[in-house]
Structure formats: C-alpha cells, structure tokens
Design an enzyme around this catalytic site. Structure first.
Site, PDB file in Angstrom:
ATOM      1  N   ARG A  19       0.898  -1.412  -0.088  1.00 13.94           N
ATOM      2  CA  ARG A  19       0.114   0.182   0.005  1.00 13.94           C
ATOM      3  C   ARG A  19       0.903   1.178   0.015  1.00 13.94           C
ATOM      4  O   ARG A  19       0.319   2.594  -0.199  1.00 13.94           O
ATOM      5  CB  ARG A  19      -1.091   0.053   1.237  1.00 13.94           C
ATOM      6  CG  ARG A  19      -2.194  -0.826   0.885  1.00 13.94           C
ATOM      7  CD  ARG A  19      -3.261  -0.687   2.077  1.00 13.94           C
ATOM      8  NE  ARG A  19      -2.382  -1.631   3.094  1.00 13.94           N
ATOM      9  CZ  ARG A  19      -2.936  -1.508   4.454  1.00 13.94           C
ATOM     10  NH1 ARG A  19      -3.912  -0.854   4.933  1.00 13.94           N
ATOM     11  NH2 ARG A  19      -2.464  -2.597   5.103  1.00 13.94           N
ATOM     12  N   LYS A  55       9.076  -1.321   2.271  1.00 16.95           N
ATOM     13  CA  LYS A  55       8.297  -0.357   3.378  1.00 16.95           C
ATOM     14  C   LYS A  55       9.045   0.118   4.727  1.00 16.95           C
ATOM     15  O   LYS A  55       9.364   1.386   5.207  1.00 16.95           O
ATOM     16  CB  LYS A  55       7.066  -1.079   4.004  1.00 16.95           C
ATOM     17  CG  LYS A  55       6.277  -0.052   5.026  1.00 16.95           C
ATOM     18  CD  LYS A  55       4.915  -0.485   5.029  1.00 16.95           C
ATOM     19  CE  LYS A  55       4.725  -1.967   5.773  1.00 16.95           C
ATOM     20  NZ  LYS A  55       3.395  -2.139   6.267  1.00 16.95           N
ATOM     21  N   GLY A  94       3.949 -15.718   6.415  1.00 16.97           N
ATOM     22  CA  GLY A  94       3.494 -15.116   7.545  1.00 16.97           C
ATOM     23  C   GLY A  94       4.473 -14.845   8.807  1.00 16.97           C
ATOM     24  O   GLY A  94       5.813 -14.918   8.604  1.00 16.97           O
ATOM     25  N   THR A  95       3.877 -14.078   9.661  1.00 19.39           N
ATOM     26  CA  THR A  95       4.641 -13.419  10.767  1.00 19.39           C
ATOM     27  C   THR A  95       5.565 -14.558  11.489  1.00 19.39           C
ATOM     28  O   THR A  95       6.517 -14.648  12.173  1.00 19.39           O
ATOM     29  CB  THR A  95       3.917 -12.714  11.892  1.00 19.39           C
ATOM     30  OG1 THR A  95       2.815 -13.283  12.162  1.00 19.39           O
ATOM     31  CG2 THR A  95       3.490 -11.458  11.122  1.00 19.39           C
ATOM     32  N   TYR A 144      30.432  36.041  -1.655  1.00 16.34           N
ATOM     33  CA  TYR A 144      30.912  34.924  -1.475  1.00 16.34           C
ATOM     34  C   TYR A 144      32.352  34.770  -0.915  1.00 16.34           C
ATOM     35  O   TYR A 144      33.229  35.296  -1.346  1.00 16.34           O
ATOM     36  CB  TYR A 144      31.021  34.106  -2.974  1.00 16.34           C
ATOM     37  CG  TYR A 144      31.467  32.840  -2.793  1.00 16.34           C
ATOM     38  CD1 TYR A 144      30.789  31.624  -1.973  1.00 16.34           C
ATOM     39  CD2 TYR A 144      32.683  32.108  -3.399  1.00 16.34           C
ATOM     40  CE1 TYR A 144      31.269  30.203  -1.910  1.00 16.34           C
ATOM     41  CE2 TYR A 144      33.099  30.901  -3.611  1.00 16.34           C
ATOM     42  CZ  TYR A 144      32.406  30.013  -2.669  1.00 16.34           C
ATOM     43  OH  TYR A 144      32.811  28.736  -2.653  1.00 16.34           O
ATOM     44  N   ASN A 170      35.812  44.162   6.913  1.00 13.80           N
ATOM     45  CA  ASN A 170      34.746  44.473   6.089  1.00 13.80           C
ATOM     46  C   ASN A 170      34.611  43.922   4.799  1.00 13.80           C
ATOM     47  O   ASN A 170      35.413  44.380   3.881  1.00 13.80           O
ATOM     48  CB  ASN A 170      34.185  46.152   6.015  1.00 13.80           C
ATOM     49  CG  ASN A 170      32.850  46.524   5.938  1.00 13.80           C
ATOM     50  OD1 ASN A 170      32.264  45.906   4.925  1.00 13.80           O
ATOM     51  ND2 ASN A 170      32.250  47.123   6.714  1.00 13.80           N
ATOM     52  N   ALA A 188      29.793  44.573  -0.678  1.00 10.00           N
ATOM     53  CA  ALA A 188      28.714  43.775  -1.438  1.00 10.00           C
ATOM     54  C   ALA A 188      29.169  43.485  -2.726  1.00 10.00           C
ATOM     55  O   ALA A 188      29.871  44.081  -3.670  1.00 10.00           O
ATOM     56  CB  ALA A 188      27.680  45.026  -1.565  1.00 10.00           C
ATOM     57  N   ASN A 209      37.879  31.039  -5.877  1.00  8.11           N
ATOM     58  CA  ASN A 209      38.716  30.284  -5.095  1.00  8.11           C
ATOM     59  C   ASN A 209      38.949  28.927  -6.175  1.00  8.11           C
ATOM     60  O   ASN A 209      40.116  28.025  -5.682  1.00  8.11           O
ATOM     61  CB  ASN A 209      38.096  29.578  -3.956  1.00  8.11           C
ATOM     62  CG  ASN A 209      36.606  29.057  -4.233  1.00  8.11           C
ATOM     63  OD1 ASN A 209      36.023  29.543  -4.834  1.00  8.11           O
ATOM     64  ND2 ASN A 209      36.207  28.041  -3.320  1.00  8.11           N
ATOM     65  N   GLY A 242      36.881  49.198  -4.649  1.00  3.03           N
ATOM     66  CA  GLY A 242      35.844  48.675  -5.251  1.00  3.03           C
ATOM     67  C   GLY A 242      35.879  48.368  -6.800  1.00  3.03           C
ATOM     68  O   GLY A 242      36.606  49.187  -7.825  1.00  3.03           O
TER      69      GLY A 242
HETATM   70  C1  UD1 Z   1      -0.093  -8.578  12.657  1.00  4.79           C
HETATM   71  C2  UD1 Z   1      -0.474  -9.579  13.654  1.00  4.79           C
HETATM   72  C3  UD1 Z   1      -2.183  -8.816  14.225  1.00  4.79           C
HETATM   73  C4  UD1 Z   1      -1.834  -7.550  15.033  1.00  4.79           C
HETATM   74  C5  UD1 Z   1      -1.173  -6.803  13.807  1.00  4.79           C
HETATM   75  C6  UD1 Z   1      -0.624  -5.253  14.425  1.00  4.79           C
HETATM   76  C7  UD1 Z   1      -0.101 -11.944  13.114  1.00  4.79           C
HETATM   77  C8  UD1 Z   1      -0.436 -13.079  12.348  1.00  4.79           C
HETATM   78  N1  UD1 Z   1      -0.894 -10.717  13.400  1.00  4.79           N
HETATM   79  O1  UD1 Z   1      -1.073  -8.643  11.776  1.00  4.79           O
HETATM   80  O2  UD1 Z   1      -2.545  -9.885  15.552  1.00  4.79           O
HETATM   81  O3  UD1 Z   1      -2.983  -6.991  15.325  1.00  4.79           O
HETATM   82  O4  UD1 Z   1      -0.031  -7.232  13.192  1.00  4.79           O
HETATM   83  O5  UD1 Z   1      -0.101  -4.466  13.418  1.00  4.79           O
HETATM   84  O6  UD1 Z   1       1.119 -11.854  13.196  1.00  4.79           O
HETATM   85  N2  UD1 Z   1       6.193  -9.694   8.159  1.00  4.79           N
HETATM   86  C9  UD1 Z   1       7.235 -10.645   7.705  1.00  4.79           C
HETATM   87  N3  UD1 Z   1       7.164 -11.513   6.924  1.00  4.79           N
HETATM   88  C10 UD1 Z   1       5.719 -12.136   6.540  1.00  4.79           C
HETATM   89  C11 UD1 Z   1       4.564 -11.290   7.037  1.00  4.79           C
HETATM   90  C12 UD1 Z   1       5.051 -10.174   7.734  1.00  4.79           C
HETATM   91  O7  UD1 Z   1       8.473 -10.154   7.919  1.00  4.79           O
HETATM   92  O8  UD1 Z   1       5.825 -13.483   5.831  1.00  4.79           O
HETATM   93  C13 UD1 Z   1       6.515  -8.494   8.772  1.00  4.79           C
HETATM   94  C14 UD1 Z   1       5.924  -7.619   8.120  1.00  4.79           C
HETATM   95  O9  UD1 Z   1       6.859  -6.886   7.094  1.00  4.79           O
HETATM   96  C15 UD1 Z   1       5.493  -6.360   9.299  1.00  4.79           C
HETATM   97  C16 UD1 Z   1       5.088  -7.521  10.477  1.00  4.79           C
HETATM   98  O10 UD1 Z   1       5.843  -8.605  10.048  1.00  4.79           O
HETATM   99  O11 UD1 Z   1       6.634  -5.755   9.765  1.00  4.79           O
HETATM  100  C17 UD1 Z   1       3.694  -7.621  10.531  1.00  4.79           C
HETATM  101  O12 UD1 Z   1       2.877  -8.273   9.158  1.00  4.79           O
HETATM  102  P1  UD1 Z   1       1.623  -7.833   8.788  1.00  4.79           P
HETATM  103  O13 UD1 Z   1       1.446  -8.535   7.632  1.00  4.79           O
HETATM  104  O14 UD1 Z   1       1.444  -6.083   8.789  1.00  4.79           O
HETATM  105  O15 UD1 Z   1       0.677  -8.424  10.056  1.00  4.79           O
HETATM  106  P2  UD1 Z   1      -0.794  -7.920  10.273  1.00  4.79           P
HETATM  107  O16 UD1 Z   1      -1.658  -8.481   9.176  1.00  4.79           O
HETATM  108  O17 UD1 Z   1      -0.922  -6.381  10.473  1.00  4.79           O
END
Ligand code: UD1
Ligand code: MG
Length: 455
Positions: free
Chosen positions: A8, A15, A75-76, A364, A375, A378, A384, A421
C-alpha cells in the site's frame, strides 16, 4: 520482522526503508533495541533484503546485529521461525514489526519485566476501530488467544482490545511453540499469534500489557499513515523542547530530523527544519523558515528568516552574538567568530571569519581566512577555484574590501589593507596598502547623448 513488501505504500522502496524524520523506519527500531541494551538484534529480511541489510549494516554499535532471510514470506510465524537458529535459548525475545517505529524503550522494558523470563507478555491496546487487527480473546481476565480479524467471529470482532504486534517471550518457549504452527486459517499463513493458544495449552501464563499510547503501536501501511505518524513524532519533540523551556512560535510548525540541543531562552519561529546534530546556545533566536543542519550556534546569535545552514560532515559554527541572514547560506566548514555579521545573499563555505568580521550583502567567501573586523563589500567574491584546483584567500585583520571585487586565489590581503571597489585582485596587497585593479575612469565634458530618430 522486516520482510514484508508494504504494497500500500506504492513505492519501489521496501516499506521498512521509508523514512520518518529522515531516518528509515527500521533504524528507529534499531535505536530502540540499542537503548534496551539487547544482547543482539536479529533482522528478518525478505522483500528488498539487500537494500534493507545495506541500510542497517554497520549501524548496530555495541549491539550484535544479525540478518536472516525469509523467502518466500509465509506469515509472521514463518518469519520468526527463520530466526530460531540464531536465538540463544537463555534469552527473552522481543518481537517487533519493522513498520511500527515509535515504540519507546521504556514500554518494551516494562513488557520484558512482565515476561519475567517465564511468561508470554503481549503489548495490547484498546482501539475504537479495531478492524484488521488481531483481537485479544479473554476468558474472564485470562488471555486465551489472539484471533486474526479475517478468522474472527462476529462476536470476536466486537472485541476492542487488539494485539499490537509486539511481544516478549522466553526464547526456549518461543522455539517450541513455533515448531507447532500450521497455516490452516483464513489467510493460509503461519501466524505468530497462534503461539498464544499453545501457551494456554501448556499452562504458561499469558499476560497482556495494555498501553493507552496509540502512537507507540501505530503501524505504517500507507503514505497517509506515514505522514500522520511523522506529525505525531514531531509534535512530541516540540512538546519536549517546550517542556525544557524552548519557546516555539508554533509547535505544529517545527521539524527536527535528527538531534536538537537547546540552551535556555531559545526562540524558534515558524517553519524551521533542523537536521543532523544541531546545538543552539542560550538566548539564540531562529527566524522563520530556516533550514539548519549539522551546526553549532553559540549564545546570543540571531539567525534571521530564510537562512540555510548545512554543515555536512565538516559542520558549521556560528559564534556568540553573530547575526546571520536573512537569506544567508552557510556551507560545510563555515566558522563564524563572535559578533560576525553575514547578511542577505551571502554564501560562506570552508572559511573562518574572526570576531566582528562583516559580509553584509551579496557576497561569496570560499576557502578564505578572514581576520577580525574585516569589512567585505557587497558583491565581492573569492575566486577560489581555477577550474582544476581550489586555493585559499587570506584577508588579514581590519582589511576593507570594497564592493564588487574579485579576489583571485591564492592571494593575501595584509593587515589593514584596502581594496578599491570593482577590483580584480590577482596579486597580494601588503599591509596598510591600497590595491586597485580596474580601468581608469575617462570623463568627457559636455557629452551629448544620442537622440531618437523620427520616422
Ligand atoms: C499482525 C498480527 C496482528 C496484529 C497486527 C498489528 C499476526 C498473524 N498478526 O497482523 O495480530 O494485530 O500485526 O499491527 O502476526 N512480516 C514478515 N514476514 C511475513 C509477514 C509479515 O516479515 O511473512 C512482517 C511485516 O513486514 C511487518 C510485520 O511482519 O513488519 C507484520 O506483518 P503484517 O502483515 O503487517 O501483519 P498484520 O496482518 O498487520
Ligand atoms: Mg500490519
């Protein structure tokens, strides 16, 4: 966690490299980790990994900095799994999101204390609009689970307490729980948040530490959110300055992109930008619309409006009681002594001006050594640069340089010398002498001007 793309933001930059107060988001987190005196910081990179690692390289200071890659990004939970091999078993792991830059070290320290080496501690907050966030599900007071928005029932979506994305957890427990994650959920991802239910199953206490400070847990997903958090950050810096006695004409019109140190009775007018390291002595006044970077300004100096000071790596110093501007430009290596006056449209670079020297208009001074009380007229300049090399101009004490002179360096004007001058000076002028180098004036008496011809 710094592996996400940040779709986004609609930017080519990952980001976590977007800048808040001129500093990449991920470097804000690194600074916080340094304040925590963490043993090490592990950065999980993926999208734009090379660029993210390059931005962080060498920035760890005393903190041991390690990188692990997450490819693809599943995923996280999957992200944190990549860090398992480099996490020591005896530590507490604080999980941070690279896009949540303004969490304070004291907040994390408190979370680590809640964790106490044995519990799972979550940072949570009540939000009027919790849409999109993971909800903190409790049974009575006890935390039972975090349920992601997309997986939540209507009843769960009504919960306003959300997980901030920040937790403190003993490494050994984290590792065991990470091994049990699966991706059977609405997004087909490995959720870090699923470890909460494993903690509950294992009889480990889960504690939610609630903050009321939304800025500290605010995440950045769009240019609008970035701009809003920038304003929050700047507002906090303005409040801290005013708390310390600095007078700001308008706290909403100030930007500090670095570190600003102020003495007592400092006045700052509207729309000033401070970058890098800037220090302002007692009683310094900064006029409206100044941009000041890497500069030290001594007590009582006045910087008039629209002045641009950029000390770069060399720095700029402005002496006590000096007057600078309006519309002045001080570049790297400008060193102004006490009571020096630099006026409108005057540029100074890599030059030293001793006490009381004045260059008030359209001039300058580059690579020059200027003595006390000189002094400088102007429109005069130091030439230089000969097209290949730079040379110094030495102007000794009490010299008077008239208007519109060119001082072709290397050249020395001895103490108390005068330059007429309009002179182009290519040879040294001895102390006390007058140097003039211009065409002699011709005067024709009773000169008849041309008249317009009739058609
Ligand atoms: C996550 C939490 C959610 C919380 C929210 C707060 C999980 C599953 N959910 O959701 O409960 O309310 O943050 O903002 O954790 N990232 C990685 N690798 C990945 C996915 C994400 O490094 O595979 C990083 C992203 O760059 C980011 C962070 O993890 O810095 C969070 O990821 P994001 O996708 O924003 O998680 P949310 O869906 O917002
Ligand atoms: Mg997010």
């Amino acid at each position: 966690m710094a592996a996400g793309k940040g779709t986004r933001m609609k930017s080519r930059l990952p980001k976590v490299l977007q800048r808040l107060a001129h500093k990449p988001l991920v470097l804000h987190l690194l600074a916080t980790a340094q304040q925590l005196q963490a043993r090490s910081a592990v950065v999980i990179t993926g999208h734009g990994a090379d660029a993210v690692e390059a931005a962080l390289a060498g920035q760890g200071g005393a903190l041991q900095l390690e990188f692990v890659r997450q490819e693809p990004q599943l995923g996280t939970g999957h992200a944190v799994q990549q860090a398992v091999p480099v996490l020591a078993d005896d530590g507490v792991v604080v999980v941070l999101s690279g896009d949540v830059p303004l969490t304070q070290a004291s907040t994390l320290q408190a979370l680590i204390e809640v964790c106490a080496g044995k519990h799972l501690a979550l940072l949570t907050i009540d939000l009027a609009d919790p849409t999109g966030y993971g909800r903190v599900v409790r049974a009575g007071d006890a935390v039972q689970a975090i349920v992601e928005h997309k997986d939540a029932s209507a009843e769960q979506r009504a919960i306003t307490e959300i997980y901030s994305g920040i937790m403190a957890v003993p490494a050994v427990l984290l590792k065991a729980w990470l091994a049990r994650l699966d991706n059977r959920n609405a997004q087909g991802e490995y959720y870090l948040t699923d470890i909460v239910k494993f903690a509950v199953q294992d009889g480990v206490t889960v504690l939610a530490q609630k903050t009321t400070d939304a800025v500290q847990v605010a995440g950045i997903n769009s240019p609008l959110q970035l701009a809003e958090l920038e304003r929050s950050y700047q507002h906090r810096q303005a409040l801290a300055l005013m708390e310390a006695g600095v007078r700001l004409a308008d706290p909403a019109r100030l930007d500090i992109r670095g570190h600003l140190v102020c003495g007592t009775d400092v006045d700052i007018d509207v729309n000033c930008v401070f970058e890098g390291d800037v220090s302002l002595g007692d009683g310094v006044t900064i006029g409206a619309h100044c941009v000041i970077a890497n500069c030290s300004i001594a007590a009582g100096a006045v910087i008039h409006p629209f002045t641009h000071i950029d000390g770069g790596a060399q720095g700029v110093t402005v002496g006590e009681g000096a007057l600078v501007g309006p519309f002045a430009r001080l570049r790297p290596g400008a060193q102004l002594g006490a009571n020096v006056h630099i006026g409108n449209f005057v540029e100074v670079k890599n030059s030293t001006l001793a006490e009381g020297a004045k260059a008030n208009h359209l001039a300058y001074l580059g690579d020059a050594t200027v003595g006390a009380r000189v002094n400088y007229g102007a429109g005069s300049i130091t030439a230089n640069y000969d097209g290949a090399n730079k040379h110094r101009t030495v102007i000794e004490a009490d010299v008077h340089v008239g208007s519109n002179c060119v001082l072709v360096a290397p050249v020395t004007l001895g103490e108390g010398a005068t330059v007429g001058g309009g002179s182009t000076i290519t040879k040294d002028v001895p102390a006390g002498a007058l140097g003039v180098a211009r065409g002699k004036q011709v005067t024709l008496a009773n000169w008849v001007r041309p008249v317009k011809t009739q058609k």
